[in-house]
Enzyme design. Structure first.
Site, mmCIF file in Angstrom:
data_model
loop_
_atom_site.group_PDB
_atom_site.id
_atom_site.type_symbol
_atom_site.label_atom_id
_atom_site.label_comp_id
_atom_site.label_asym_id
_atom_site.label_seq_id
_atom_site.Cartn_x
_atom_site.Cartn_y
_atom_site.Cartn_z
ATOM 1 C CE LYS A 70 -4.552 -1.876 2.084
ATOM 2 N NZ LYS A 70 -5.366 -1.465 2.692
ATOM 3 C CG ASP A 106 -8.381 1.120 3.154
ATOM 4 O OD1 ASP A 106 -9.670 0.378 2.530
ATOM 5 O OD2 ASP A 106 -7.143 0.632 3.360
HETATM 6 P P1 NAP Z 1 -0.575 -2.790 10.615
HETATM 7 O O1 NAP Z 1 -0.348 -1.961 9.144
HETATM 8 O O2 NAP Z 1 -0.048 -4.012 10.810
HETATM 9 O O3 NAP Z 1 -1.527 -2.365 11.973
HETATM 10 C C1 NAP Z 1 -1.968 -2.276 13.161
HETATM 11 C C2 NAP Z 1 -1.343 -1.621 14.189
HETATM 12 O O4 NAP Z 1 -2.005 -2.983 15.780
HETATM 13 C C3 NAP Z 1 0.117 -1.036 14.664
HETATM 14 O O5 NAP Z 1 -0.232 -0.384 15.656
HETATM 15 C C4 NAP Z 1 0.197 -2.339 15.962
HETATM 16 O O6 NAP Z 1 1.134 -2.167 16.458
HETATM 17 C C5 NAP Z 1 -0.792 -2.868 16.422
HETATM 18 N N1 NAP Z 1 -1.108 -3.493 17.201
HETATM 19 C C6 NAP Z 1 -0.883 -5.020 16.658
HETATM 20 N N2 NAP Z 1 -1.099 -6.200 17.794
HETATM 21 C C7 NAP Z 1 -0.637 -5.784 18.270
HETATM 22 C C8 NAP Z 1 -1.147 -5.775 19.763
HETATM 23 N N3 NAP Z 1 -0.708 -7.424 20.577
HETATM 24 N N4 NAP Z 1 -1.540 -5.543 20.570
HETATM 25 C C9 NAP Z 1 -1.627 -3.631 21.358
HETATM 26 N N5 NAP Z 1 -1.669 -3.264 19.592
HETATM 27 C C10 NAP Z 1 -0.969 -3.925 18.427
HETATM 28 O O7 NAP Z 1 -2.356 -3.744 9.740
HETATM 29 P P2 NAP Z 1 -3.619 -2.597 9.903
HETATM 30 O O8 NAP Z 1 -3.650 -2.573 7.367
HETATM 31 O O9 NAP Z 1 -4.205 -1.178 10.220
HETATM 32 O O10 NAP Z 1 -4.530 -3.580 9.370
HETATM 33 C C11 NAP Z 1 -5.236 -3.963 10.830
HETATM 34 C C12 NAP Z 1 -6.641 -4.351 11.094
HETATM 35 O O11 NAP Z 1 -7.366 -3.727 10.296
HETATM 36 C C13 NAP Z 1 -6.729 -5.777 10.474
HETATM 37 O O12 NAP Z 1 -7.224 -6.625 11.037
HETATM 38 C C14 NAP Z 1 -6.962 -5.705 9.092
HETATM 39 O O13 NAP Z 1 -7.469 -6.850 9.317
HETATM 40 C C15 NAP Z 1 -8.170 -4.529 9.371
HETATM 41 N N6 NAP Z 1 -8.927 -4.078 7.877
HETATM 42 C C16 NAP Z 1 -10.166 -4.242 8.312
HETATM 43 C C17 NAP Z 1 -10.180 -3.553 6.647
HETATM 44 C C18 NAP Z 1 -11.851 -3.543 5.983
HETATM 45 O O14 NAP Z 1 -12.408 -3.119 5.071
HETATM 46 N N7 NAP Z 1 -12.832 -3.978 7.019
HETATM 47 C C19 NAP Z 1 -9.668 -2.289 6.082
HETATM 48 C C20 NAP Z 1 -8.348 -2.559 5.989
HETATM 49 C C21 NAP Z 1 -7.941 -3.193 6.994
HETATM 50 P P3 NAP Z 1 2.876 -1.397 16.374
HETATM 51 O O15 NAP Z 1 2.889 -1.050 15.013
HETATM 52 O O16 NAP Z 1 3.334 -1.311 17.544
HETATM 53 O O17 NAP Z 1 3.064 -3.336 16.053
#
Ligand code: NAP
Length: 283
Positions: A70, A106
């Site tokens: 992305k 998004d």
């Molecule tokens: P990402 O860039 O990997 O970000 C994940 C975030 O969660 C980071 O800030 C990470 O912290 C934090 N995190 C992960 N594990 C954690 C834990 N155990 N405790 C505290 N914080 C934690 O992922 P993303 O692309 O943003 O996606 C995140 C979620 O949104 C996923 O579940 C994805 O499936 C969902 N999503 C859904 C849609 C939809 O259309 N519904 C669209 C996009 C994303 P660190 O940076 O410190 O690791």
């Protein structure tokens, strides 16, 4: 039927096997009776530039972009929308006369279930500061939230996140905090959004927040989880038990896809067909 005239669309990611996008896009394409097909393309990051060259050669009309491309794809595109620039990520690419145009749907997807309410004096509290949190911050600003608090577990990443918004008007409304400060912020939060993957299948028994803390939320608060498997998540079950309105990530997934398909086909698309296809598949 796929013929020599069928136009190509697709999604790039690595891995890509889990993507639900082909399910909803091909259902909409079939319902519209247009001569397109939407395919998953597993693209290793090392091959991203070559993949774009290949897409140009084979005449791909447009594609979705998912993890880990992305942000990496941005310098390879010919034009990027203001929305995608502000978010710092592209999830949709269209072929245009002047080359590849990248945008981010998004934000549209996230906002779709929130549009019927007035958010002018509202406070949003966002759990996590990754890629999806960026679209959520931009969305909360767009609907007029007065304060937008982002809670993360890594101080340095939070600082970088906050700094990345300093040229954007959202910065006057944006506050970041470490996870231990979460209890103090909850009492103001009209909208609590989980953007972490905590609680996503197969870890469906986990929640990003202690359920006892949810009592601190003001009456009428909305709990929004971007996760769409399981439905509902533990977090949303706990929030609903506290009287919150619960929204899961399925509608965001459907609506971001619908906006993208509309951009590629240049016509309105059957959102209900896309939603049903996903629901059937997830069942
Ligand atoms: P990402 O860039 O990997 O970000 C994940 C975030 O969660 C980071 O800030 C990470 O912290 C934090 N995190 C992960 N594990 C954690 C834990 N155990 N405790 C505290 N914080 C934690 O992922 P993303 O692309 O943003 O996606 C995140 C979620 O949104 C996923 O579940 C994805 O499936 C969902 N999503 C859904 C849609 C939809 O259309 N519904 C669209 C996009 C994303 P660190 O940076 O410190 O690791």
């Amino acid at each position: 039927m796929i013929t020599g005239k069928t136009k190509l669309l697709g999604v790039i990611g690595h891995p890509i096997e889990h993507s639900l996008s082909p399910v909803m896009h091909n259902a909409a394409i079939a319902a519209l009776g247009v001569d397109y097909v939407y395919l998953p393309f597993p693209i290793d990051p090392i091959n991203l530039r070559r993949a774009l060259d290949g897409f140009e050669v084979i005449g791909l009309q447009g594609f979705s972009v998912t993890i880990p491309h992305k942000q990496a794809i941005m310098p390879l595109l010919n034009e990027i929308s203001e929305t995608a620039k502000a978010i710092g990520a592209v999830n949709t690419v269209c072929r245009t006369a002047s080359g590849w145009y990248g945008t981010n749907t998004d934000l549209d997807g996230f906002l779709a279930p929130l549009q019927s309410q007035n958010w002018a004096e509202a406070t949003a509290l966002i759990l996590g500061n990754g890629g999806a949190a960026r679209a959520v911050v931009a969305g909360c600003y767009q609907i007029g939230c007065r304060q937008i608090h982002v809670v993360g577990r890594d101080r340095q990443k939070l600082k970088t996140f906050w700094q990345s918004w300093q040229d954007h008007p959202v910065s006057a409304h944006l506050f970041v905090a470490e996870w231990q400060e979460l209890p103090d912020r909850l009492s103001q939060a009209n909208l609590l959004v989980n953007t972490t993957p905590i609680g996503m299948a197969p870890d469906a028994d986990r929640s990003p927040i202690d359920p006892a803390l949810l009592e601190k939320l003001p009456a009428g608060a909305i709990a929004y989880d971007l996760i769409y498997t399981p439905r509902p998540t533990k977090f949303l079950q706990q929030a609903a038990a506290q009287g919150c309105v619960a929204i899961d990530g399925l509608e965001m997934l459907v609506q971001q896809g619908a906006v993208a398909l509309q951009l590629w086909l240049k016509q309105s698309v059957p959102v209900e067909v896309m939603r049903s296809a996903l629901l059937d598949f997830l069942r």
